[in-house]
Write a protein that holds these residues in place. Sequence first.
Motif, PDB file in Angstrom:
ATOM      1  N   GLY A   1      -8.484  -2.439  -4.975  1.00 47.52           N
ATOM      2  CA  GLY A   1      -7.302  -2.556  -4.124  1.00 47.52           C
ATOM      3  C   GLY A   1      -6.961  -1.273  -3.382  1.00 47.52           C
ATOM      4  N   ASP A   2      -7.962  -0.401  -3.204  1.00 45.95           N
ATOM      5  CA  ASP A   2      -7.731   0.891  -2.561  1.00 45.95           C
ATOM      6  C   ASP A   2      -8.036   0.804  -1.064  1.00 45.95           C
ATOM      7  OD1 ASP A   2      -7.716   3.462  -1.636  1.00 45.95           O
ATOM      8  OD2 ASP A   2      -8.946   4.286  -3.255  1.00 45.95           O
ATOM      9  N   PRO A   3      -6.983   0.750  -0.225  1.00 49.14           N
ATOM     10  CA  PRO A   3      -7.237   0.608   1.217  1.00 49.14           C
ATOM     11  C   PRO A   3      -7.888   1.848   1.828  1.00 49.14           C
ATOM     12  CG  PRO A   3      -4.878   0.883   0.807  1.00 49.14           C
ATOM     13  CD  PRO A   3      -5.548   0.780  -0.535  1.00 49.14           C
ATOM     14  N   ASP A   4      -7.669   3.019   1.230  1.00 45.66           N
ATOM     15  CA  ASP A   4      -8.285   4.234   1.782  1.00 45.66           C
ATOM     16  C   ASP A   4      -9.805   4.173   1.662  1.00 45.66           C
ATOM     17  OD1 ASP A   4      -5.766   5.235   2.361  1.00 45.66           O
ATOM     18  OD2 ASP A   4      -5.585   6.223   0.417  1.00 45.66           O
ATOM     19  N   ALA A   5     -10.275   3.650   0.537  1.00 45.23           N
ATOM     20  CA  ALA A   5     -11.722   3.494   0.379  1.00 45.23           C
ATOM     21  C   ALA A   5     -12.261   2.520   1.417  1.00 45.23           C
ATOM     22  CB  ALA A   5     -12.050   3.003  -1.036  1.00 45.23           C
ATOM     23  N   PHE A   6     -11.503   1.464   1.636  1.00 45.00           N
ATOM     24  CA  PHE A   6     -11.961   0.472   2.622  1.00 45.00           C
ATOM     25  C   PHE A   6     -11.987   1.071   4.022  1.00 45.00           C
ATOM     26  CE2 PHE A   6     -11.560  -3.361   5.311  1.00 45.00           C
ATOM     27  CZ  PHE A   6     -12.657  -4.061   4.839  1.00 45.00           C
ATOM     28  N   GLU A   7     -11.019   1.946   4.305  1.00 41.22           N
ATOM     29  CA  GLU A   7     -10.991   2.561   5.633  1.00 41.22           C
ATOM     30  C   GLU A   7     -12.276   3.348   5.910  1.00 41.22           C
ATOM     31  OE1 GLU A   7      -7.392   4.515   6.765  1.00 41.22           O
ATOM     32  OE2 GLU A   7      -8.356   5.602   8.405  1.00 41.22           O
ATOM     33  N   VAL A   8     -12.790   4.033   4.894  1.00 41.35           N
ATOM     34  CA  VAL A   8     -14.047   4.772   5.082  1.00 41.35           C
ATOM     35  C   VAL A   8     -15.181   3.791   5.416  1.00 41.35           C
ATOM     36  CG1 VAL A   8     -15.706   6.341   4.031  1.00 41.35           C
ATOM     37  CG2 VAL A   8     -13.270   6.575   3.497  1.00 41.35           C
ATOM     38  N   LEU A   9     -15.181   2.656   4.726  1.00 44.78           N
ATOM     39  CA  LEU A   9     -16.214   1.651   4.993  1.00 44.78           C
ATOM     40  C   LEU A   9     -16.083   1.107   6.418  1.00 44.78           C
ATOM     41  CD1 LEU A   9     -16.006  -0.233   1.580  1.00 44.78           C
ATOM     42  CD2 LEU A   9     -17.955   1.111   2.394  1.00 44.78           C
ATOM     43  N   VAL A  10     -14.857   0.894   6.858  1.00 51.40           N
ATOM     44  CA  VAL A  10     -14.653   0.396   8.229  1.00 51.40           C
ATOM     45  C   VAL A  10     -15.169   1.423   9.233  1.00 51.40           C
ATOM     46  CG1 VAL A  10     -12.956  -0.304   9.967  1.00 51.40           C
ATOM     47  CG2 VAL A  10     -12.702  -1.068   7.596  1.00 51.40           C
ATOM     48  N   ARG A  11     -14.825   2.698   8.997  1.00 49.96           N
ATOM     49  CA  ARG A  11     -15.307   3.741   9.914  1.00 49.96           C
ATOM     50  C   ARG A  11     -16.829   3.754   9.976  1.00 49.96           C
ATOM     51  NH1 ARG A  11     -11.444   7.407  11.515  1.00 49.96           N
ATOM     52  NH2 ARG A  11      -9.527   7.406  10.283  1.00 49.96           N
TER      53      ARG A  11
ATOM     54  N   ARG B   1       6.133   2.565 -12.029  1.00 51.15           N
ATOM     55  CA  ARG B   1       5.351   1.507 -11.397  1.00 51.15           C
ATOM     56  C   ARG B   1       3.935   2.031 -11.153  1.00 51.15           C
ATOM     57  NH1 ARG B   1       8.796  -2.320  -9.345  1.00 51.15           N
ATOM     58  NH2 ARG B   1       7.449  -3.030  -7.665  1.00 51.15           N
ATOM     59  N   VAL B   2       2.970   1.165 -11.314  1.00 51.17           N
ATOM     60  CA  VAL B   2       1.590   1.557 -10.983  1.00 51.17           C
ATOM     61  C   VAL B   2       1.063   0.628  -9.900  1.00 51.17           C
ATOM     62  CG1 VAL B   2       0.937   2.612 -13.173  1.00 51.17           C
ATOM     63  CG2 VAL B   2       0.646   0.158 -12.841  1.00 51.17           C
ATOM     64  N   ARG B   3       0.324   1.243  -8.993  1.00 51.29           N
ATOM     65  CA  ARG B   3      -0.317   0.470  -7.939  1.00 51.29           C
ATOM     66  C   ARG B   3      -1.396  -0.436  -8.530  1.00 51.29           C
ATOM     67  NH1 ARG B   3       1.753  -0.077  -2.827  1.00 51.29           N
ATOM     68  NH2 ARG B   3       2.721   1.876  -2.182  1.00 51.29           N
ATOM     69  N   ARG B   4      -1.626  -1.507  -7.849  1.00 48.20           N
ATOM     70  CA  ARG B   4      -2.650  -2.453  -8.253  1.00 48.20           C
ATOM     71  C   ARG B   4      -3.990  -1.743  -8.432  1.00 48.20           C
ATOM     72  NH1 ARG B   4      -7.578  -5.516  -7.932  1.00 48.20           N
ATOM     73  NH2 ARG B   4      -7.103  -7.721  -7.907  1.00 48.20           N
ATOM     74  N   ARG B   5      -4.320  -0.859  -7.485  1.00 48.28           N
ATOM     75  CA  ARG B   5      -5.649  -0.232  -7.559  1.00 48.28           C
ATOM     76  C   ARG B   5      -5.778   0.682  -8.775  1.00 48.28           C
ATOM     77  NH1 ARG B   5      -3.486   2.635  -3.114  1.00 48.28           N
ATOM     78  NH2 ARG B   5      -3.095   4.828  -3.559  1.00 48.28           N
ATOM     79  N   VAL B   6      -4.653   1.288  -9.189  1.00 52.72           N
ATOM     80  CA  VAL B   6      -4.697   2.176 -10.353  1.00 52.72           C
ATOM     81  C   VAL B   6      -4.896   1.356 -11.626  1.00 52.72           C
ATOM     82  CG1 VAL B   6      -3.387   3.843 -11.715  1.00 52.72           C
ATOM     83  CG2 VAL B   6      -3.246   3.888  -9.206  1.00 52.72           C
ATOM     84  N   ALA B   7      -4.114   0.290 -11.748  1.00 51.73           N
ATOM     85  CA  ALA B   7      -4.233  -0.567 -12.930  1.00 51.73           C
ATOM     86  C   ALA B   7      -5.615  -1.211 -12.984  1.00 51.73           C
ATOM     87  CB  ALA B   7      -3.150  -1.642 -12.897  1.00 51.73           C
ATOM     88  N   ALA B   8      -6.096  -1.691 -11.835  1.00 54.77           N
ATOM     89  CA  ALA B   8      -7.395  -2.361 -11.805  1.00 54.77           C
ATOM     90  C   ALA B   8      -8.505  -1.388 -12.189  1.00 54.77           C
ATOM     91  CB  ALA B   8      -7.648  -2.956 -10.414  1.00 54.77           C
TER      92      ALA B   8
END
Lengths: 184, 193
Positions: B31-41, A96-103
């Motif tokens: 869709g990377d929530p970790d990147a967004f967390e840095v922006l929120v901080r 399975r790949v995460r959405r962020r990886v595929a995107a």
Amino acid sequence: MAVDPVSGGMLPCGTDPQELAEHLAAGEPTDHERACPHCRAAAAETAPLLAARDRLAGERVTAPPRLLDDVMAAVRADPRSRRAYRLPGEEAGTTRVRRRVAAALLRTAAERVPGVRHVRVRDLREEADGMAVEVAAALDAGAPIPETARALREAVRRAGREGLGWEVAVVDIEVADVRGGPAG
Amino acid sequence: MFESPPPSEAHPPPRPPDPPDSALVTRAQDGDPDAFEVLVRRHQDTVYRIALRVLGDEGDAADAAQEALVAAWHRLPDLADPVSFRAWLYRIAGRRALNLARARTPEAPADNVEAAATPAGPEQHTVAGDLRHALARALAGLPPGQRTCWVLRELEGMGYEEIADVVGAGPDAVRGRIHRARARLVEELAPWR
């Protein structure tokens, strides 16, 4: 007396009080406004507000400690964070790949196409005949849009096939912006 | 020749510790929530400050700030230019705060209605001498639309076009609201002249 905001009347010297107030708020009165007694009288009325404003603006405000946690809990629960796609394959076990990886993989491939400046993957859907990909693209000004879109579509399909083993059935492209030029 | 050489031990490649907003925005759009967390901080203090100045209440400001940041995550795929993230986020914050402020003051929704607040009497001034609190009190007495325009212009330094986008009015209307707000505030602070 106080500047009347409704009548739009000018000061006796002909100065528009609204413009004067804007110049004072920006800290940039004109030479006339500095020297003219009418303007100076009006400025004296505004002085307490500007002093209070500067004090308020100078205060350091810190977000409450819970804000970050509350926001990130909602963000991490969102499908764009959590979604994972199963890759096709016959062997035992699943991949399975995460959405962020595929995107990121599809986006990077799309952004290598000449004339494509920036791509956002807006949607990834599994459909009966394969993956449906929806992207928004900013192109370089001057890039021929039909040819660029065709190359972008082909790059996404190839990246999906070679990078993820996907059959990409549809690539919908919205040209959302055209910027600068090949050099800018 | 065509491949970049492997990093040597003696000269480790410099690793920028702080990626720019735009790089984080692109990852968050994937869709990377970790990147967004840095922006929120990075931006939560300003988002909260905008909400606090518009709303004047810490609890309401925390609610509006949270709504704004979560809304930003959801709408991030619509943001065309990652470089404009910060201004875009602050506009969302202003809009959410204004909406909440309007919901909190249903009795005076229109900006041309004179706010019910009475001018601060002398007895309120005795404790004060404190100009800053007098301004906060005077701001609380303004209609939400006027207050928001004034705050975004005078405390946050936004341009008329930007504020117009936040409050959903034309730039000329924004300019008029700021002028009316300023006139009211000047009156309220007259005892400090």
